[in-house]
Design an enzyme around this catalytic site. Sequence first.
Site, mmCIF file in Angstrom:
data_model
loop_
_atom_site.group_PDB
_atom_site.id
_atom_site.type_symbol
_atom_site.label_atom_id
_atom_site.label_comp_id
_atom_site.label_asym_id
_atom_site.label_seq_id
_atom_site.Cartn_x
_atom_site.Cartn_y
_atom_site.Cartn_z
ATOM 1 N N CYS A 106 22.272 -29.222 8.316
ATOM 2 C CA CYS A 106 23.684 -29.593 8.330
ATOM 3 C C CYS A 106 23.772 -30.982 8.932
ATOM 4 O O CYS A 106 23.147 -31.260 9.950
ATOM 5 C CB CYS A 106 24.466 -28.594 9.183
ATOM 6 N N CYS B 212 30.459 -25.492 9.364
ATOM 7 C CA CYS B 212 31.431 -26.558 9.624
ATOM 8 C C CYS B 212 31.877 -27.317 8.380
ATOM 9 O O CYS B 212 32.764 -28.157 8.457
ATOM 10 C CB CYS B 212 30.885 -27.526 10.659
ATOM 11 N N ARG C 30 -18.023 -1.335 -1.385
ATOM 12 C CA ARG C 30 -17.941 0.086 -1.645
ATOM 13 C C ARG C 30 -17.773 0.364 -3.137
ATOM 14 O O ARG C 30 -18.282 1.350 -3.647
ATOM 15 C CB ARG C 30 -16.761 0.659 -0.867
ATOM 16 N N LYS D 243 -13.462 10.835 14.572
ATOM 17 C CA LYS D 243 -14.672 11.368 13.941
ATOM 18 C C LYS D 243 -15.314 12.370 14.891
ATOM 19 O O LYS D 243 -15.439 12.089 16.086
ATOM 20 C CB LYS D 243 -15.673 10.236 13.688
ATOM 21 N N LYS E 17 -8.730 1.654 13.139
ATOM 22 C CA LYS E 17 -8.990 1.577 11.697
ATOM 23 C C LYS E 17 -8.728 0.144 11.245
ATOM 24 O O LYS E 17 -7.593 -0.299 11.116
ATOM 25 C CB LYS E 17 -8.091 2.545 10.925
ATOM 26 N N ASP F 211 0.826 -1.211 0.000
ATOM 27 C CA ASP F 211 0.000 0.000 0.000
ATOM 28 C C ASP F 211 0.856 1.255 0.000
ATOM 29 O O ASP F 211 0.502 2.266 -0.610
ATOM 30 C CB ASP F 211 -0.884 0.044 1.255
ATOM 31 N N LYS G 230 -2.689 7.180 10.416
ATOM 32 C CA LYS G 230 -2.115 5.889 10.039
ATOM 33 C C LYS G 230 -0.870 5.549 10.865
ATOM 34 O O LYS G 230 -0.084 6.416 11.212
ATOM 35 C CB LYS G 230 -1.716 5.912 8.551
ATOM 36 N N CYS H 225 29.461 -29.684 14.352
ATOM 37 C CA CYS H 225 29.163 -28.326 13.892
ATOM 38 C C CYS H 225 29.047 -27.346 15.061
ATOM 39 O O CYS H 225 28.268 -27.553 15.988
ATOM 40 C CB CYS H 225 27.875 -28.330 13.090
ATOM 41 N N GLU I 122 -11.614 5.520 16.909
ATOM 42 C CA GLU I 122 -11.891 4.115 16.595
ATOM 43 C C GLU I 122 -10.666 3.455 15.972
ATOM 44 O O GLU I 122 -9.926 4.112 15.250
ATOM 45 C CB GLU I 122 -13.036 4.030 15.570
ATOM 46 N N SER J 159 -14.218 8.037 1.331
ATOM 47 C CA SER J 159 -12.949 7.581 1.907
ATOM 48 C C SER J 159 -12.521 8.622 2.930
ATOM 49 O O SER J 159 -13.216 9.608 3.152
ATOM 50 C CB SER J 159 -11.904 7.408 0.818
ATOM 51 N N LEU J 160 -11.392 8.371 3.553
ATOM 52 C CA LEU J 160 -10.932 9.284 4.600
ATOM 53 C C LEU J 160 -9.622 9.919 4.195
ATOM 54 O O LEU J 160 -8.807 9.302 3.506
ATOM 55 C CB LEU J 160 -10.706 8.504 5.907
ATOM 56 N N CYS K 253 27.729 -27.082 4.766
ATOM 57 C CA CYS K 253 27.342 -26.199 5.857
ATOM 58 C C CYS K 253 28.294 -25.002 5.937
ATOM 59 O O CYS K 253 29.513 -25.184 5.992
ATOM 60 C CB CYS K 253 27.375 -26.989 7.166
ATOM 61 N N TYR L 276 -19.505 0.848 12.025
ATOM 62 C CA TYR L 276 -18.934 2.121 12.474
ATOM 63 C C TYR L 276 -19.514 3.342 11.750
ATOM 64 O O TYR L 276 -19.063 4.458 11.956
ATOM 65 C CB TYR L 276 -17.411 2.112 12.355
ATOM 66 N N GLU M 36 -16.991 -2.679 8.642
ATOM 67 C CA GLU M 36 -15.882 -3.407 8.036
ATOM 68 C C GLU M 36 -16.056 -4.907 8.221
ATOM 69 O O GLU M 36 -16.317 -5.376 9.328
ATOM 70 C CB GLU M 36 -14.574 -2.958 8.734
ATOM 71 N N ASP N 57 -8.371 -3.208 9.151
ATOM 72 C CA ASP N 57 -7.826 -3.475 7.831
ATOM 73 C C ASP N 57 -8.643 -4.594 7.195
ATOM 74 O O ASP N 57 -8.263 -5.750 7.211
ATOM 75 C CB ASP N 57 -6.356 -3.876 7.969
ATOM 76 N N TYR O 153 1.729 2.268 -3.389
ATOM 77 C CA TYR O 153 0.539 2.779 -4.067
ATOM 78 C C TYR O 153 0.267 4.223 -3.624
ATOM 79 O O TYR O 153 0.044 5.107 -4.437
ATOM 80 C CB TYR O 153 -0.651 1.875 -3.729
ATOM 81 N N ASP O 154 0.322 4.421 -2.298
ATOM 82 C CA ASP O 154 0.072 5.761 -1.759
ATOM 83 C C ASP O 154 1.067 6.779 -2.302
ATOM 84 O O ASP O 154 0.718 7.917 -2.598
ATOM 85 C CB ASP O 154 0.166 5.753 -0.221
#
Length: 672
Positions: free
Chosen positions: A428, A413, A138, A292, A117, A35, A316, A434, A115, A84-85, A410, A227, A175, A119, A38-39
């Site tokens: 190993c 050893c 949505r 809110k 958030k 994300d 966030k 070892c 509250e 959206s927020l 290994c 919510y 959610e 996911d 993307y953001d």
Amino acid sequence: MSSRRDAEKRLRELRAELQQHNYRYYVLDEPSVPDSEYDRLMRELKALETEHPELVTADSPSQRVGGAAAPEFGEVRHAVPMLSLDNAFSDEDVQDFDRRAREKLEADAIEYVAEPKLDGLAISLRYEDGVLARGATRGDGTTGEDVTANVRTVRAIPLKLLSTGWPKVLEVRGEVYMPKKGFEALNKALAARGEKTYVNPRNTAAGSLRQLDPRITAERPLEFYAYAWGEVQPDKLPRRHSEVLEKFRSWGLRVNPEIKTVEGAEGCLAYYRAIGKKRDRLPYEIDGVVYKVDRLDHREELGFVAKAPRWAVAHKFPAQEEMTVLKAVDFQVGRTGALTPTARLEPVFVGGVTVSNATLHNMDEIERKDIRLGDTVVVRRAGDVIPEVVSVVMERRPKGARRVALPKICPVCGSDVVRPEGEAVARCSGGLYCAAQRKELIRHFASRRALDIEGLGDKLIEQLVDEGIVNTPADIFKLTAKQLAELERMGEKSAQNLMDAIAKAKHTTLPRFLHALGIPEVGESTALTLAKHFGALEPLLEADEETLLAVPDVGPVVAAEIAAFFHQKHNRDVIKALRKAGVDWPAMPKRAAVAEQTLAGKTFVLTGTLASMTRDEAKERIQSLGGKVSGSVSAKTHYLVVGSEPGSKLREAERLKVPVVDEDGFRRLIGP
Ligand code: IVH
């Protein structure tokens, strides 16, 4: 200021890339980048569009709230859009948000509902006359997908509202999410069936709710928290958010118990920190908190900007997933000899710290995720958990990226590395030699059910190994009382006691000795089987895999481990040194004698304390004569052996009329 031509070019690139990500995220439920990436792209796009407003197009990804509805589901137009927020990433952002609201409302202090958030996936549930009539995702905020059939399988969503007093039409929003435990269990089950696993709980919730077959959704452990709300007719809800949530509760809707009313930016930030501390312990994933404005009349006054309300903000947590480049893969050898591949990364800031190493778990994981050197990978660091490589961003794979190879020897050893067919873990095979495995191996070697060296505990082993006095189990028998007495927290008396215990431990049995070697996959009972089958150590040392496979209860994995272990010169040297130091055992009964399985087919249960032998010795004796030992009395038990202070098993045996023998009787059964 960028030139118009450059801006046009970059805008085209950004839009194409974001469009691709949107498609993977919303339609395929299979995002390839975290994300955070993307953001970043979205922020760059919006910044460029602000700079060049004449270049904004109607189809730019910035002009949409979310993703498009997938064509498989019916469309639902939201009467009240699902917004959206705006995001806040710092304390200042939150203070600014609060200040703007206060200024607009001309208020001194504002009460907020804070509250977690969640996911998961936002959903709108339409209740008509208190009955669930429709569930919709949505989608792009205006038009979502009709997922009624799937929503109806989620047990946390009431099909009918409780009590009375609900409006004739009520759209409850909230959610749908999958708890962490359910997510792990589901991924495990999917992996076991060879199916595609999900990258995170949100993606899983979305994928589960958008199944075309509701029977699949029904099997997924989905939950729901309410919510918010959409259409309400007639609108006679209370005038505060907190009060509406209370109403929701009374109507049988789940409302998150972590939700609190707080005052001002200060109250918000205190809540943010408190939830941040609790985050790992919460049974579901959250990526921040939401504040809110509580009073609904204040909300109306504040209104909206673009697609987000001015009366709410999402604060966030730092991203837990970031992208970086995999530079190399090293293998670390653990206490048990397991080789764990470790990713060496281009340092990246994730989960609040800079990460340059991450675990790759094992070779199977590397192959399953198709991770190659030079790949751009998604790294995840959640809470105190060791950072891990989650996935590869395939679009960024450089040409000719090489696969990760398991080392043949290994790295600690130099012994051969073995990975039996079908096993995820590579190991190993230099167990006795070892350095990485020394402490664990010596601890096991000296333990009660192995050579049983009383007084040689973990702390002492730690000291002896750290100071280089003991490198292999054979070194234990070279210790002197003087050496021991010089160690920390060791008096002369305890040094002498330990010397006595070591001398005593030299005289052992072949099954115990084999168990003590710590060969992977060889526990007590396999050690006993091997000892009985081969009768002595030498033929076992020479046995190849095929010969080992002929031993009862020894399968291909065990045979491979044993053969590899004895094949290592290092291990044979240590065994030789042990024999030279005087470790010995009485000859095992010859094969003919072994064949005399006088207790074959008989099941024993032991209770109470025997005077002449320990419970383990009694067990070994029964097994060596072909009998079985069980932990509880049943109708199938042949004998209950009773020592002093027997437990409830005696009563149970009497009830089931199982023959009961005392110690003398038992000795007669097992013979001399
Ligand atoms: S309120 C107008 N409250 O965050 C406000 N959203 O960016 C509508 N989310 O799509 C949303 N927990 O999926 C709200 N306690 C919460 C939330 C929450 C998670 C998600 C939701 C929404 C997104 C908004």
